[in-house]
Each structure stands twice: as C-alpha cells, then as structure tokens.
Write a protein that holds these residues in place. Structure first.
Motif: not given
Length: 202
Positions: A46-50
């Motif tokens: 997953l993207a870190l910002g998710t």
C-alpha cells in the motif's frame, strides 16, 4: 587461584552479543482510519499515505530505535569486525544517518517468507493492525543467526541457537541488524496483518 562466587552473582558473561530491540509506540497520531479486508492478495503493498497520516513521524521513530541500537552495540549489532573498513565504520564518533526506506505491507492467509538475508545494515518492523490469530506465532517475524553451527552453541543469549520472535501487536516496533536472517511465519486463514517494513544502509 580460585575465586568463589557468591549466590546470585553472574557466572556467565556474554562476550559476543547480538542486539535486537522492541518497543511499543503510540499509533494514534501516526495512522489514518483504514479498513483492511481479510480477503485479498496474500501480500499487498500500500502507499504510505493510505494508512499513515504522518509518515515522517513514523520514520523518526525508526531513526530513534535504529540509532539507539547502533550506538549501543555497533553497526553490526554487536558482532566483531573482521575488516579494516568495518573497524573504521564502527569507530566513527557520529553515526551516519543513512536513508530509511519504508513500505506498508498487508499479509493475509497463506503468506509466509522463508529465511532471507538483507543487504541493509538495519531492519525494522512496525505493526499497525493485526486480527487476533488462533495460533500465537501466526504472522510473526523471527530473526535467526545464519552462521553455521550457531544452533549447536551452548552460550546463552539470543539469537545464539535460538530465534528472536516478534508477534504482531498493535504499535510494536522492532529493529535488528540486517545480517541476521529474517522469516515471516505463515499467516493463518482469516488473519490480516498490516506492517511497515523499514530498512537502513549507512
């Protein structure tokens, strides 16, 4: 000449320690509310910002844990140096920060990682979410000594002949030297683990 030890006095000195560390951090200011379905790929990135509202704050937690381990036990986590380069690196008064790389991973039923080696100097894991498994070691991370014969060593201490196991727990942040081999125990059916995996090379 013989020296008698009094009861309770330490009789064994660990001359070759290999250091790992674990702590629990407060995730409330770091993560977003997120819903991770139990069904899905065995391993998903997953993207870190998710899932992280403040990736820099979690990176700072890893920096602190890794710096403490490095400054207390040396770049290799307590293992003696065998080259001039290693000795020079460990003699530095100020340790280089190095770049910390982080990935967010979801581990689901059936996922496992056999023992693998990392080129990084330090590795870390921070568990953001984990459904309770029926087997306590499901989805846990274990560090093992890869040196031949280590399992037959009588010297007490970890990970000499033993493994260090970090079981998924909310907010658990663990770090260890990269030369140890790592493994992820199989994730059981119905379990989902969300973990940030970090690495740093000086």
């Amino acid at each position: 000449m013989r020296t008698l030890l009094t009861p309770g006095q330490k009789t064994v000195t660990r001359l070759w320690p290999t250091a790992c560390s674990a702590r629990t951090i407060d995730l409330a200011p770091l993560i977003r509310l997120f819903d991770i379905p139990v069904k899905g790929p065995q391993r998903e990135f997953l993207a870190l910002g998710t899932v992280l509202s403040d990736p820099a704050a979690l990176r700072a937690e890893f920096v602190t844990a890794m710096d403490e381990l490095e400054q207390g036990y040396g770049l290799q986590g307590g293992v003696p140096s065998y080259s001039v380069l290693d000795e020079l690196r460990q003699a530095e008064a100020t340790w280089p920060q190095g770049e910390i790389k982080m990935t967010v991973q979801v581990w689901r039923q059936g996922f496992e990682l056999p023992q693998y080696a990392s080129p990084s100097d330090l590795l870390g894991w921070c568990f953001l979410h984990a459904t309770k498994p029926s087997h306590e070691d499901s989805g846990s991370v274990a560090l093992l000594d890869p040196r031949a014969g280590s399992e037959g060593t009588a010297m007490p201490g970890l990970p000499w002949g033993r493994e260090v196991t970090f079981r998924p727990a909310l907010g658990l942040l663990a770090v260890g030297p990269g030369w140890l081999t790592s493994t992820v125990r199989p994730v059981e059916d119905g379990q989902a683990v969300v973990v940030v995996v970090a690495s740093r090379t000086a």
